[in-house]
Motif scaffolding. Sequence first.
Motif, PDB file in Angstrom:
ATOM      1  N   UNK A 167      29.063  73.137  12.917  1.00  0.00           N
ATOM      2  CA  UNK A 167      28.701  72.271  11.495  1.00  0.00           C
ATOM      3  C   UNK A 167      29.099  70.644  11.110  1.00  0.00           C
ATOM      4  N   UNK A 168      30.143  70.207  11.734  1.00  0.00           N
ATOM      5  CA  UNK A 168      30.027  69.528  12.149  1.00  0.00           C
ATOM      6  C   UNK A 168      29.765  68.290  13.068  1.00  0.00           C
ATOM      7  N   UNK A 169      29.677  69.183  14.322  1.00  0.00           N
ATOM      8  CA  UNK A 169      28.824  67.967  15.253  1.00  0.00           C
ATOM      9  C   UNK A 169      27.084  68.087  14.557  1.00  0.00           C
ATOM     10  N   UNK A 170      27.192  68.999  13.409  1.00  0.00           N
ATOM     11  CA  UNK A 170      25.568  68.729  12.784  1.00  0.00           C
ATOM     12  C   UNK A 170      25.791  67.947  11.796  1.00  0.00           C
ATOM     13  N   UNK A 171      26.783  67.077  11.570  1.00  0.00           N
ATOM     14  CA  UNK A 171      26.898  66.647  10.764  1.00  0.00           C
ATOM     15  C   UNK A 171      26.580  67.037   9.485  1.00  0.00           C
ATOM     16  N   UNK A 226      23.803  82.049  12.577  1.00  0.00           N
ATOM     17  CA  UNK A 226      24.058  81.053  12.005  1.00  0.00           C
ATOM     18  C   UNK A 226      22.677  80.796  11.329  1.00  0.00           C
ATOM     19  N   UNK A 227      21.668  81.387  10.601  1.00  0.00           N
ATOM     20  CA  UNK A 227      20.123  81.057  10.379  1.00  0.00           C
ATOM     21  C   UNK A 227      21.297  81.317   8.301  1.00  0.00           C
ATOM     22  N   UNK A 228      22.499  82.648   8.646  1.00  0.00           N
ATOM     23  CA  UNK A 228      22.709  82.713   6.649  1.00  0.00           C
ATOM     24  C   UNK A 228      23.728  82.046   6.750  1.00  0.00           C
ATOM     25  N   UNK A 229      24.372  81.037   7.817  1.00  0.00           N
ATOM     26  CA  UNK A 229      25.311  79.682   7.476  1.00  0.00           C
ATOM     27  C   UNK A 229      24.704  78.342   6.956  1.00  0.00           C
ATOM     28  N   UNK A 230      23.256  77.981   7.663  1.00  0.00           N
ATOM     29  CA  UNK A 230      22.137  77.123   7.912  1.00  0.00           C
ATOM     30  C   UNK A 230      23.047  76.043   9.209  1.00  0.00           C
ATOM     31  N   UNK A 231      22.957  76.735   9.811  1.00  0.00           N
ATOM     32  CA  UNK A 231      24.363  75.814  11.031  1.00  0.00           C
ATOM     33  C   UNK A 231      22.881  76.005  12.152  1.00  0.00           C
ATOM     34  N   UNK A 232      22.294  74.175  13.293  1.00  0.00           N
ATOM     35  CA  UNK A 232      21.122  74.330  13.346  1.00  0.00           C
ATOM     36  C   UNK A 232      21.827  75.438  15.141  1.00  0.00           C
ATOM     37  N   UNK A 233      21.131  75.841  15.942  1.00  0.00           N
ATOM     38  CA  UNK A 233      21.439  76.156  17.196  1.00  0.00           C
ATOM     39  C   UNK A 233      22.016  75.684  18.100  1.00  0.00           C
ATOM     40  N   UNK A 234      21.403  74.310  18.376  1.00  0.00           N
ATOM     41  CA  UNK A 234      21.702  73.427  19.455  1.00  0.00           C
ATOM     42  C   UNK A 234      23.335  73.286  19.032  1.00  0.00           C
ATOM     43  N   UNK A 235      23.610  72.976  17.212  1.00  0.00           N
ATOM     44  CA  UNK A 235      24.995  72.784  17.087  1.00  0.00           C
ATOM     45  C   UNK A 235      25.788  73.425  18.255  1.00  0.00           C
ATOM     46  N   UNK A 236      25.391  74.861  18.700  1.00  0.00           N
ATOM     47  CA  UNK A 236      26.100  75.991  18.444  1.00  0.00           C
ATOM     48  C   UNK A 236      26.157  75.995  19.936  1.00  0.00           C
ATOM     49  N   UNK A 237      24.818  75.687  20.743  1.00  0.00           N
ATOM     50  CA  UNK A 237      24.660  75.933  22.117  1.00  0.00           C
ATOM     51  C   UNK A 237      25.862  74.496  23.037  1.00  0.00           C
ATOM     52  N   UNK A 238      26.121  73.732  22.342  1.00  0.00           N
ATOM     53  CA  UNK A 238      26.899  72.639  22.245  1.00  0.00           C
ATOM     54  C   UNK A 238      28.678  73.479  23.049  1.00  0.00           C
ATOM     55  N   UNK A 263      37.635  68.329  15.039  1.00  0.00           N
ATOM     56  CA  UNK A 263      37.060  68.014  16.354  1.00  0.00           C
ATOM     57  C   UNK A 263      35.799  68.515  16.810  1.00  0.00           C
ATOM     58  N   UNK A 264      35.038  68.235  16.162  1.00  0.00           N
ATOM     59  CA  UNK A 264      33.240  68.040  16.388  1.00  0.00           C
ATOM     60  C   UNK A 264      32.729  67.107  15.477  1.00  0.00           C
ATOM     61  N   UNK A 265      33.406  66.566  15.326  1.00  0.00           N
ATOM     62  CA  UNK A 265      32.922  65.426  14.353  1.00  0.00           C
ATOM     63  C   UNK A 265      32.241  64.474  16.127  1.00  0.00           C
TER      64      UNK A 265
END
Length: 472
Positions: free
Chosen positions: A378-382, A419-431, A167-169
């Motif tokens: 993560x999918x949204x962030x590629x 987020x930091x431990x999982x290497x996911x940008x915060x902007x992706x979570x804000x979606x 779904x995040x792609x």
Amino acid sequence: MSQNPPTHTEPGPRRPLLARTADRAFFAAAMLVFAAGIALHLAGSRAPSLTVFAIALRWIGLALFLPVALRLRSLLVWTFYAMIAGVVLGLDAPHIAGQLRFLGDLFLRLIRMIVAPLIFGGIVTGIAGHGELKGVGRVALKAILFFEVVTTLGLLLGLVAINLTHAGAGVALPAATQAVAPAAHSETWQQLILNIFPENIAQAVAQNQILQVAIFSLLFGTALATLPESKRAPLVTVLQSLTDTMFRMTKMIMVVAPLAAGAAMAYTISTSGLALLASLAKLAVTYYGALAAFILLVLAPILVAGRISVRRFAAAIGEPAAIGFATTSSEAALPLAMERLEEFGVPRWIVSFVVPTGYSFNMTGSSVYLTMAAIFAAQAAGIHLSLGEQLIMLATLMLTSKGVAGVPRATLVVLMASAADLHIPSSAILVLLGIDTLMDMGRSAMNVIGNCMAAVVVARWEGELGSPAQTA
């Protein structure tokens, strides 16, 4: 069984078949007309001439549903009707709907007002008044074991679901200049354990730290149980009266629950709108599909294995789950859930201990969403995550989610913390913020169901599950 369980006024004699059939017909017609009005609203941007027709259909659907709601006299039906009315008001009168948030906040304040004394009285009288001192340790371990197993299965199911739908792609991330909410700091396991115990019970009550109140009540009840009967009995009698009074107050407060639910829905729709929620519809469909699978593949088999009637359990927790869904707060459903569990046959001392424990250790509905939301981001962030990395993510979320189940929007807190431990940008979570309210409805309802189910299963496990309380 507990002494003097709270009573629940049932509807009158069973209504004739013809009347029930008419109600079903009115309900079906109302939902079809209402759905048509929503569909035309979504198409309104392409065909503005449909706007008036869409508004008329929504209000006609609401009017068709009204006679059914008035006749059934059910809190569940009234809550559902209020939610539908809130959607209509939020779409067609957003300026008015935007002013109604205070009704939902008022309801939550009333609920928080009674939670601490309800838990305190229930646990203390359960231990000191019913001689259950030896069983408390067993119940605590069994409850935590249940929560850990069920939430882990939820995390796994969410992981599978989002990998199936992707779904995040293709989701467009917010601009880099957009402000990013600061991430919460992950706590060590020592801090998590330390935070369970209150250093000031008044502060714990004021901050609504449910688990801390439960721990204090457990220690207080244990100490009271060790006193001689002559010194213990007067205080137990007073606390029993306190608990019964809190249940009676619960009945009074629940009268306004449908109004609060409708106001909360109206405010949400007026501020977010349907178009914003529709932009993340694929994730919502994935989540609610995963919840349905979770109920069928995990919860229902547990009830069957425990020889617990699935139908009777669903009827017992329907109203608390609806309140949790409408208010997006599992805490709002706590008093009514405790009352329904006692009526179901769970002793008060088990209800008063297991359910509050679940507010820190149980994230039944949230667990399904946590891994799903993390992979979605993560999918949204590629970012491509291998199976091993996804399992590490699952373990990380399992640990960081403990102790925050009662926090509003707890999943966002956990995701930001991880987020930091999982290497996911915060902007992706804000979606996820655009659809979080819709998702939080399902999370809150499922958390309520999980807490109630834990109490029933533990009671069965202890051999303490009695017959349903006889109602007046």
